[in-house]
Enzyme design. Structure first.
Site, PDB file in Angstrom:
ATOM      1  N   ASP A   1      -6.364   4.221   0.978  1.00  0.00           N
ATOM      2  CA  ASP A   1      -6.317   3.297  -0.016  1.00  0.00           C
ATOM      3  C   ASP A   1      -7.462   2.238   0.198  1.00  0.00           C
ATOM      4  O   ASP A   1      -8.189   2.268   0.851  1.00  0.00           O
ATOM      5  CB  ASP A   1      -5.061   2.615  -0.172  1.00  0.00           C
ATOM      6  CG  ASP A   1      -4.461   1.938  -1.609  1.00  0.00           C
ATOM      7  OD1 ASP A   1      -5.596   1.897  -2.409  1.00  0.00           O
ATOM      8  OD2 ASP A   1      -3.624   1.798  -1.781  1.00  0.00           O
TER       9      ASP A   1
ATOM     10  N   GLU B   1       1.006  -3.747  -8.190  1.00  0.00           N
ATOM     11  CA  GLU B   1       0.630  -4.118  -6.789  1.00  0.00           C
ATOM     12  C   GLU B   1       1.067  -5.653  -6.460  1.00  0.00           C
ATOM     13  O   GLU B   1       2.123  -5.996  -7.076  1.00  0.00           O
ATOM     14  CB  GLU B   1      -0.882  -3.695  -6.472  1.00  0.00           C
ATOM     15  CG  GLU B   1      -1.236  -2.338  -6.799  1.00  0.00           C
ATOM     16  CD  GLU B   1      -2.843  -1.982  -6.220  1.00  0.00           C
ATOM     17  OE1 GLU B   1      -3.472  -3.115  -5.934  1.00  0.00           O
ATOM     18  OE2 GLU B   1      -3.124  -1.008  -5.990  1.00  0.00           O
TER      19      GLU B   1
END
Length: 545
Positions: free
Chosen positions: A98, A312
């Site tokens: 990521d 997020e």
């Protein structure tokens, strides 16, 4: 269920076959990049099966989780990225980090003192590609590690082979650029129709009280309607995060002509019969007194509750309760004595307990996209017979987050209905404008072995006056096991359309191996015993030898 949205907090994968799978962990909070504690038994019973299903369906890439599991960052876990993912599950595709998460082994997780050691740990754990957007530190450090012998050349060859194989499979060597002709498909009528149908089917009716003998919904088109609340005019609340931008809040990039809930309500009831008062923003009261005054002339009040689009860490919250300003608006509307309908645009189940009991009806819209406003309004006015079912357990309180597949000790204690499992709305729950009856549950065999497949048939009848779609859900309950068995667990479901008065036999084919649990030895196996198979109000017993 049916076309409902995936459970909140999961990892979403799209396999090469086009099938979709969902994986979820056991986080310590609902925040982004949170830590997770996952005991071996729960890992293998609750988490691994979804990943195995995705891999078996042809998954070719996987992004590594940003958090850590049991104190070990996933980007540095050979146990997860190689032993489990590669050796046990047979994944042969590309594992990519990521965003800058290899660097975070130094700056956040503190398991590496230098970026060079972070690169070594992640590559040797099983990361094939680094998502480092701004510099070449990963490449520079990796070259040095290979020259020093800390990372073998064979590991580089392995990662490069996987990446090149994927590019070959995608045809990127023959045609490395996107086909400009595909732009014609953007917003194509067929895709819009599919999006519209999905929105229509996802909307879930959670409450519909009767007043004076008639249910609150659907509304008459002649009703005078007051619309209030932030969800009435917010397109980002319909779309959610990662819509055109990271947070999904830049509406200048949204397609033109998308209708808000308010637009859609006006379209159906007529602008002269619809009054709009904002009432509150997402987190602050605005003009509640004006909304209360406007309610005097309304037949019904639609309070559009919502949470802002997010993705997020900007979406991290410390409390599952919907912001107090919105709940106070709902309570003020309910105090007027007018029938109140709550609509919800949410990316996760937000606790709305203070406003539930006095509300006459509650409609869950989730984040259904461009046709969400029209779909919710369609349900409000009866154009659409709602057929969505909750894909999660909707909590009643922020400190009571038991799931539907709880074990018996998690249930309420004797004589106390408020403790233990006491959700606001059950997993798989949803109302309709028609009624359904279940009968004649039959098993193809009542005794089976581990390798057998059992047919499970049930008759479903539409006993109401209008057509509808029903989600027929098959659950199992193991009466006794070596570990606490779940009270029930969903094993399969089918969504069917039925005309008024129509009856249909629905048949499931249930492999006995699907009834496996992970026992005390941390091994997945079907334990002999009696299983109750449950569909609607019907139950039949299956003995597994």
């Amino acid at each position: 269920l049916g076309r409902a949205t995936p459970p909140v907090g999961g990892a979403y994968f799209v396999a090469a076959s086009g099938k979709h799978f969902l994986g979820y962990g056991i986080p310590l909070s609902g925040k982004d990049r949170t830590l997770a504690w996952i005991p071996e038994r729960q890992l293998r019973e609750l988490v691994v099966p979804a990943f195995r299903g995705a891999i078996d369906a042809g998954l070719r890439t996987i992004m590594v989780n940003s958090g850590d599991v049991n104190g070990v960052p996933v980007h540095a876990s050979h146990e997860l990225l190689t032993d489990l993912l590669r050796t046990e599950l047979g994944f042969t595709g590309v594992a990519v980090s990521d965003w800058e998460d290899i660097k975070k082994l130094v700056s956040v997780h503190r398991v590496a003192a230098t970026n060079k050691d972070a690169v070594r740990q992640s590559v040797m754990a099983g990361v094939d590609m680094s998502m480092v957007p701004y510099d070449y530190s990963f490449t520079d450090d990796l070259l040095a590690l290979v020259r020093e012998g800390a990372v073998p050349q064979s590991r580089i060859d392995e990662a490069v082979r996987r990446i090149l194989t994927l590019k070959f499979e995608l045809g990127l060597f023959e045609n490395p650029y996107a086909d400009p002709a595909m732009l014609a498909n953007v917003g194509a009528p067929a895709f819009q129709a599919a999006s519209h149908a999905a929105a229509n089917e996802v909307v879930t009716l959670l409450k519909n009280d009767r007043a004076g003998g008639a249910p609150t919904l659907p509304l008459a088109r002649t009703a005078r309607v007051l619309v209030t609340g932030p969800g009435a005019t917010s397109l980002p609340a319909q779309y959610g995060g990662w819509s055109y931008t990271w947070q999904g809040t830049d509406t200048t990039l949204y397609p033109r002509g998308v209708k808000t809930l308010l637009d859609a309500v006006r379209e159906r009831a007529g602008a002269t019969r619809v009054t709009y008062v904002p009432g509150a923003t997402f987190d602050a009261e605005r003009d509640v007194a004006a909304a209360v005054a406007a309610a005097r002339d309304a037949d019904v009040v639609v309070v559009a509750l919502a949470e802002q689009a997010e993705a997020e860490s900007p979406g991290d919250i410390d409390d599952l309760m919907l912001p107090a300003a919105q709940l106070r608006l709902a309570q003020a509307m309910e105090a007027t004595g007018k029938p109140v309908v709550l609509t919800l645009f949410e990316g996760r189940p937000r606790v709305i307990r203070p406003a539930v009991d006095a509300a006459r009806a509650i409609v869950m819209g989730y984040q259904p996209g461009p046709f969400g406003g029209e779909a919710v309004a369609g349900v409000l006015f009866g154009e659409i017979n709602p057929s969505g079912r909750l894909p999660f357990t909707y909590p009643r309180y922020t400190g009571a987050l038991e799931h539907y597949d709880r074990t018996e000790p998690a249930n309420s204690t004797a004589g106390d209905s408020t403790s233990g499992y006491h959700p606001e709305f059950e997993f798989g729950y949803g109302l309709s404008y028609t009624t359904y009856a279940y009968s004649d549950l039959r098993l193809g065999r009542t005794t089976a072995g581990h390798g057998d497949t059992v047919s499970v048939s049930v008759t479903v009848a539409n006993t109401g006056a209008r057509a509808g779609m029903e989600v027929v859900q098959l659950y199992s309950h193991q009466r006794f096991a070596s570990v606490d068995p779940p009270v029930r667990r969903l094993r399969d479901f089918q969504k069917i359309a039925l005309a008024p008065g129509e009856r249909r036999t629905v048949t499931f084919r249930l492999p006995v191996e699907r009834l496996a649990i992970v026992g005390r030895d941390n091994r997945l196996a079907v334990e002999p015993g009696v299983f109750d198979l449950i569909v609607g109000s019907q139950t039949a017993a299956l003995t597994v030898q």
